[in-house]
Write an enzyme that holds these catalytic residues in place. Structure first.
Site, PDB file in Angstrom:
ATOM      1  N   ASP A 178     -40.553 -78.241 -25.397  1.00  0.00           N
ATOM      2  CA  ASP A 178     -41.514 -77.071 -25.415  1.00  0.00           C
ATOM      3  C   ASP A 178     -41.237 -76.311 -26.812  1.00  0.00           C
ATOM      4  O   ASP A 178     -42.030 -75.343 -26.820  1.00  0.00           O
ATOM      5  CB  ASP A 178     -41.098 -76.077 -24.328  1.00  0.00           C
ATOM      6  CG  ASP A 178     -41.982 -76.241 -23.346  1.00  0.00           C
ATOM      7  OD1 ASP A 178     -43.147 -76.901 -23.477  1.00  0.00           O
ATOM      8  OD2 ASP A 178     -41.802 -75.535 -22.065  1.00  0.00           O
ATOM      9  N   ASP A 188     -39.359 -73.860  -8.966  1.00  0.00           N
ATOM     10  CA  ASP A 188     -38.796 -75.065  -8.069  1.00  0.00           C
ATOM     11  C   ASP A 188     -38.970 -75.033  -6.582  1.00  0.00           C
ATOM     12  O   ASP A 188     -39.457 -75.633  -5.656  1.00  0.00           O
ATOM     13  CB  ASP A 188     -37.361 -75.595  -8.613  1.00  0.00           C
ATOM     14  CG  ASP A 188     -36.550 -74.164  -8.466  1.00  0.00           C
ATOM     15  OD1 ASP A 188     -36.905 -73.206  -8.418  1.00  0.00           O
ATOM     16  OD2 ASP A 188     -35.399 -74.592  -9.117  1.00  0.00           O
TER      17      ASP A 188
HETATM   18  O1  LIG Z   1     -40.368 -72.640 -21.062  1.00  0.00           O
HETATM   19  C1  LIG Z   1     -39.468 -73.466 -20.551  1.00  0.00           C
HETATM   20  C2  LIG Z   1     -38.166 -73.257 -20.197  1.00  0.00           C
HETATM   21  C3  LIG Z   1     -37.416 -74.047 -19.649  1.00  0.00           C
HETATM   22  N1  LIG Z   1     -37.655 -75.320 -19.856  1.00  0.00           N
HETATM   23  C4  LIG Z   1     -36.682 -76.408 -19.243  1.00  0.00           C
HETATM   24  O2  LIG Z   1     -36.369 -76.155 -17.730  1.00  0.00           O
HETATM   25  C5  LIG Z   1     -35.124 -76.600 -17.762  1.00  0.00           C
HETATM   26  C6  LIG Z   1     -34.183 -75.605 -16.722  1.00  0.00           C
HETATM   27  O3  LIG Z   1     -34.202 -74.459 -17.399  1.00  0.00           O
HETATM   28  P1  LIG Z   1     -32.789 -73.505 -17.566  1.00  0.00           P
HETATM   29  O4  LIG Z   1     -33.070 -72.309 -18.465  1.00  0.00           O
HETATM   30  O5  LIG Z   1     -31.850 -74.335 -17.995  1.00  0.00           O
HETATM   31  O6  LIG Z   1     -32.481 -73.078 -16.018  1.00  0.00           O
HETATM   32  P2  LIG Z   1     -31.116 -73.213 -15.385  1.00  0.00           P
HETATM   33  O7  LIG Z   1     -30.868 -72.064 -14.893  1.00  0.00           O
HETATM   34  O8  LIG Z   1     -29.974 -73.883 -16.099  1.00  0.00           O
HETATM   35  O9  LIG Z   1     -31.803 -74.506 -14.093  1.00  0.00           O
HETATM   36  C7  LIG Z   1     -31.925 -74.292 -12.895  1.00  0.00           C
HETATM   37  O10 LIG Z   1     -32.863 -73.453 -12.462  1.00  0.00           O
HETATM   38  C8  LIG Z   1     -34.051 -73.478 -12.704  1.00  0.00           C
HETATM   39  C9  LIG Z   1     -35.083 -72.513 -12.217  1.00  0.00           C
HETATM   40  O11 LIG Z   1     -34.994 -72.287 -10.817  1.00  0.00           O
HETATM   41  C10 LIG Z   1     -34.759 -74.739 -12.526  1.00  0.00           C
HETATM   42  O12 LIG Z   1     -35.898 -75.143 -13.079  1.00  0.00           O
HETATM   43  C11 LIG Z   1     -33.701 -75.952 -13.248  1.00  0.00           C
HETATM   44  O13 LIG Z   1     -34.246 -77.317 -12.819  1.00  0.00           O
HETATM   45  C12 LIG Z   1     -32.258 -75.711 -12.417  1.00  0.00           C
HETATM   46  O14 LIG Z   1     -31.375 -76.678 -12.837  1.00  0.00           O
HETATM   47  C13 LIG Z   1     -34.210 -76.888 -19.074  1.00  0.00           C
HETATM   48  O15 LIG Z   1     -34.270 -78.367 -18.990  1.00  0.00           O
HETATM   49  C14 LIG Z   1     -35.336 -76.377 -20.064  1.00  0.00           C
HETATM   50  O16 LIG Z   1     -35.280 -77.039 -20.985  1.00  0.00           O
HETATM   51  C15 LIG Z   1     -38.873 -75.791 -20.355  1.00  0.00           C
HETATM   52  O17 LIG Z   1     -39.053 -76.953 -20.449  1.00  0.00           O
HETATM   53  N2  LIG Z   1     -39.642 -74.839 -20.691  1.00  0.00           N
END
Ligand SMILES: O=c1ccn([C@@H]2O[C@H](COP(=O)(O)OP(=O)(O)O[C@H]3O[C@H](CO)[C@@H](O)[C@H](O)[C@H]3O)[C@@H](O)[C@H]2O)c(=O)[nH]1
Length: 984
Positions: A246, A688
């Protein structure tokens, strides 16, 4: 930039290899399609003799080119490229002959042992009764001295009892599951009459990995994830890996290109020696004893060679930011770019000028069409850029790799090893000002469309960039559930999230055991676990908003009356088959209403999926395959071989990639149902849970797959501030869910009653914050005012004691089926209080502001810990203190309670008639509250937390001394009969 310098840069980064064509499509900027021909003999690296042909085209021209390419591909070709048409038709007409082997079930479901289950249920009932008694006692015995305190405290207790009940009810139907991978192999990969060579009939899987910011998500972490995917134990021709970036960052792009190169050594090494895990960082971190006689000599040799290559790879990736900066900064980018651009392509406004001055240069001397990053001031996840697709590794029909490094040096003897690599694609969707990118959900939907056109695997594995495959058989385990009898009703198989790098004390409950090992396992016994954003295998048609073929509706107050519905016709006649082939622009989809025929209602595809004909064709194939599965199952077969369901990947051609680029443009989703009903859902921070909810609401089931060796592993933020913000995002998502029409109170009858209860609990838990906050201040208020919440402290203490004992017994039994320990449980309890006074109230406020004022809530990307260098403190992040406004309430609570204890004791000591019972009640409750904030206080103290431990130990000792002292005084006073109301 001179070509020489490009070459020098390239050498610095270990001869980056980029194959095929980089495709961009977009807006208001120059679009360049360039083709880099590679010297295959030289490991594919860009060499001085390489030919490069550039075609500079404007946006409109690029679109025209894409359109003309599209029109060049006639219908029949489109159908073939997605496996439609003759192949599927023929296979269906000649249905496979199911033999003995197909009867072996692929999975087993069995109940938790009755010796655990029965006492567990009994204890739950006893606790419910006990709670009933306790609440009745509280309500019936008002404290007339301080009615306000009594009322507030009672309200909190009632809420907590209700929360416990909501949490506990869905935990009564417990099951275990097991898979049989050898049966899967027998059924799909063993030689038989129809398949004498034993080629794999397993269906295709597209793996989606997302990354959004190379600063917060180190490219090395992503690279390791990709390597674990490329090396997974699954037929390469059925596997395709897509990385969504992204940020549109050159850093990620070049890191992925180098990863593709390193995979040529890493993957054969993994296959040859069957090593686990197949993430190099995790693998090399393990201790290897090569002196052990059982270790094969060739492993020791290969290990050393591959380790050396990996160390070099790491250095290259870690120095990439510098390499790119040096490359771009040392060159007069502006002049070169201007010279390369047609004057007609230059925009009128100054933003083009700014972009040019910040341009980032690729290793081959061309400018990067993604986000500029020279200045370092851009927010990577927001930078506007064109859509980019680059096939880093072509589909598996391409030349095999022979374990050679980028210099072409042969490192591993690969005799008898499958040395092909799966397809690997880099994708960065277009970003433009004025268009909401819909965060991760938007990226996932772009991947869904791209992959539909490029490989169209019927199943999709979704991983965050920091979650790697830890068990190379994980995909096979997941497929057992999907391909077994009844698997056609399974929309996704969720695996638990497991983490590396968590501090041994797990201060902030990062392991999430209560949720992952208790809650999710309990849901598995109902309609299925939530989708938690990563480590999940989807059935593609479920993401396209199709309903399962058969559903059960639940009627009555508690959903106890059931009716079974057949939503889709099972017969696929020849006529119908032909019709499908000719009508690729129409599709039968579920309409979510009560009309039984809703599923068969045809809707125009563009309204729902956008107007890409290639996408339409691929969706039609999926729908057809869904029906085929159902047809075969209705004939009494247990599952079915999938050779008829999935075509092996076609080699990618330019036209296919050109089609794919059209579906990642910003405006592709305009006036469609992407994000509303199709794909990952938009408008919520936790896309999710909502995406999974929509599927359960349509009647799909999901499965929780717990493997013996963890299927996937990832990272979690161990720093207090990062964790607070992560929990804030999750809790805000829940509040959004509560205030939306997706609140499970409005769920359809296709969702089970207890499943609804659990979803409701998930959306309502942040509201507990109000009661938790009040409850944390109550003991302090009691100490300040000299009054207590209830009349009889002794009765309260007795109830609490019994409650604690039953809770403890309950926890022991829960440990038997879930494995969650008492320490885990205590951490979870602490975290509920810590987040309940910080992130949850902020989440509720944000949710209310969004509801009332319609203000959009910002998303904070969780930073991923970088791979520690040798000698670094692995848990250094734990001690980093970063200020956040979310810390204000917990700090206040800790201060107020500490002061209240001092005030209470002082008052008792100087009072000629001290009320010891109230003092003890107040002090012990205050101390209990403080105990919950111990990890929080440690986080605030950073490395000085040892002093804090001393403080806690001393205050604990002091409390015990006060307690003993008061008992002594009580007994002596009773003897002397001086005080009348010491203990009421
Ligand atoms: O604009 C964005 C924002 C995030 N991501 C990706 O989304 C994933 C999860 O984002 P993150 O900020 O790391 O969220 P976490 O809190 O660590 O993750 C948990 O919580 C999120 C929200 O519920 C879920 O989407 C994730 O899968 C889950 O692991 C990462 O690989 C990011 O790179 C994108 O591709 N685009």
């Amino acid at each position: 930039m001179s070509k020489d310098q490009a070459v020098e840069d390239n050498e610095n980064m270990g001869k980056l290899q980029i194959s095929n064509t980089i495709f961009t499509g977009g807006f208001n900027t120059v679009t360049r399609m360039h083709v880099i021909k590679l010297d295959a003999n030289n490991g594919g690296g860009l060499c001085p003799g390489c030919e490069q042909s550039y075609t500079d085209v404007s946006d409109d021209e690029a679109n025209d080119q894409a359109l003309s390419l599209l029109s060049m591909v006639d219908d029949s070709e489109t159908k073939d490229s997605v496996g439609f048409g003759s192949e599927v038709k023929n296979d269906f007409q000649h249905q496979p002959n199911f033999g003995e082997k197909t009867r072996r079930p692929l999975t087993r479901k069995f109940s938790v042992s009755p010796t655990i289950l029965i006492p567990y249920r009994l204890l739950s009932i006893i606790r419910i009764l006990l709670l009933g008694f306790y609440l009745t006692w509280r309500v019936r015995h008002p404290n007339h001295e301080s009615m306000w305190l009594w009322r507030i405290s009672n309200t909190c207790e009632l809420w907590f009892a209700l929360s416990w009940l909501l949490e506990q009810l869905p935990r009564l139907c417990l099951i275990n599951r097991a898979t049989d991978i050898s049966a899967l192999k027998d059924r799909f990969e063993s030689p038989n009459l129809q398949n004498p060579k034993g080629r794999s009939d397993l269906p295709g899987i597209d793996v989606f990995v997302t990354t959004a910011d190379p600063e917060k998500e180190p490219p090395l972490v992503t690279a390791n994830t990709i390597l674990s995917i490329l090396a997974v134990d699954y037929p390469v021709e059925k596997l395709a890996c897509y990385l969504s970036d992204d940020a549109g960052s050159l850093l990620t792009f070049e890191a992925l290109a180098d990863t593709a190169n390193f995979a040529r050594i890493w993957v054969p090494f993994c296959r040859k020696h069957g090593i686990e895990p197949r993430n190099p960082e995790a693998y090399f971190k393990q201790k290897h004893d090569f002196l052990n006689n059982e270790v094969r000599l060739d492993l020791a040799g290969d290990w050393r060679r591959v380790k050396r290559e990996y160390d070099e790879f790491k250095v290259r990736i870690n120095s990439l930011p510098e390499t790119i900066k040096r490359r771009s900064g040392s060159y007069n980018a502006k002049e070169e770019l201007k010279a390369n651009m047609n004057p007609s392509e230059m925009g009128e406004n100054s933003s083009d000028e700014i972009k040019i001055s910040k341009a980032t240069w690729m290793f081959d001397g061309s400018y990067w069409p993604g986000t500029w990053e020279v200045s370092g001031e851009d927010d990577h996840s927001r930078g506007d850029h064109v859509g980019i697709i680059q096939v880093m590794l072509p589909s598996s029909d391409a030349k095999p790799v022979y374990g050679s490094n980028t210099n072409g040096k042969h490192l591993i003897d690969t005799t008898d090893v499958d040395i092909r690599l799966p397809m690997l694609v880099y994708m960065s969707r277009e970003k433009r000002p004025g268009y909401d990118n819909n965060k991760k959900a938007g990226a996932m939907n772009a991947l869904l469309r791209t992959s539909a056109i490029m490989s169209n695997g019927p199943f999709i594995l979704n991983l965050d960039c920091d979650h790697y495959i830890n068990n190379s058989l994980a995909l096979r385990e997941g497929m057992c559930f999907m391909l077994d009898k009844g698997g056609d009703r399974v929309c996704y198989v969720q695996f638990p999230q497991r983490f590396d790098g968590i501090d041994p004390d797990d201060l902030y409950a990062n392991l999430n055991t209560l949720f992952l090992d208790v809650n999710m396992r309990a849901l598995d016994g109902l309609q299925g676990p939530y989708y938690i954003g990563t480590c999940c295998i989807f059935r593609r048609i479920a993401l396209y908003a199709f309903s399962p073929a058969r559903v059960t509706e639940h009627h009555g107050l508690f959903g106890t009356r059931k009716t079974k519905l057949l939503l889709r016709k099972v017969t696929v006649s020849k006529k119908e088959d032909d019709e499908m082939a000719s009508q690729i622009n129409q599709c039968a989809l579920d309409c979510d209403d009560d009309d039984d025929d809703a599923d068969t209602r045809s809707l125009l595809l563009p309204k729902r999926f956008g107007n890409s004909t290639s996408l339409a064709a691929s969706i039609k194939v999926m729908e057809f395959q869904g029906r085929l599965l159902q047809e075969l199952e209705s004939k009494g077969n247990q599952g079915c071989p999938t050779d008829s369901l999935t075509a092996t990947q076609e080699p990618l051609d330019v036209a296919t990639v050109a089609k794919a680029i059209t579906v990642i443009s910003c405006d592709y989703e305009d006036n469609t149902e992407w994000g509303k009903r199709v794909g990952w859902m938009y408008g919520y921070l936790t896309e999710d849970v909502l995406t999974g909810y929509q599927m359960h609401n349509r009647g799909w089931r999901s499965v929780y797959c717990i493997t013996k060796h963890h299927a996937f592993r990832g990272t979690a933020p161990i720093n207090l501030t990062d964790r607070l913000h992560q929990v804030l995002v999750w809790a805000t998502g829940s509040v959004e869910l509560f205030f939306s029409r997706n609140n499970s109170l409005f769920a359809t009858r296709r969702m089970k009653f207890l499943q609804k209860v659990d979803y409701f609990n998930t959306s309502v838990y942040p509201f507990s914050s109000f009661f938790i906050l009040v409850d944390c201040f109550l003991p302090a208020v009691s100490l300040f005012s000299g009054q207590f919440m209830v009349q009889s402290f002794v009765t309260l203490l007795t109830f609490n004691l019994v409650d604690s004992i039953t809770l403890y017994l309950h926890a022991i039994l829960e440990n038997k089926w879930s494995g969650i320990t008492i320490t885990n449980r205590w951490r979870e309890k602490q975290s509920v209080v810590m987040w309940g006074t910080s992130s949850y109230p902020a989440a509720v406020l944000q949710g209310l502001v969004k509801l009332i004022a319609g203000v959009n809530i910002s998303y904070t990307l969780t930073p991923k810990p970088a791979t520690p260098k040798d000698g670094d403190d692995e848990f250094a992040d734990l001690y980093v203190v970063k200020w956040s406004f979310l810390m204000i309430p917990p700090i206040t609570i800790m201060l107020v309670n500490t002061i209240a204890i001092a005030v209470g004791i002082a008052r008792a000591l100087y009072n000629p008639y001290p009320e010891w019972s109230k003092l003890i009640g107040g002090v012990s409750y205050s101390f209990w509250v403080l105990c919950h904030f111990h990890p929080f206080a440690k986080g605030l103290m950073g490395r000085r937390s040892r002093a804090l431990n001393l403080f806690y130990v001393w205050s604990g000792l002091l409390s015990i001394i006060v307690l003993l002292l008061s008992i002594y005084i009580k007994s002596s006073s009773e003897t002397q009969n001086h005080m009348k109301f010491l203990f009421p």
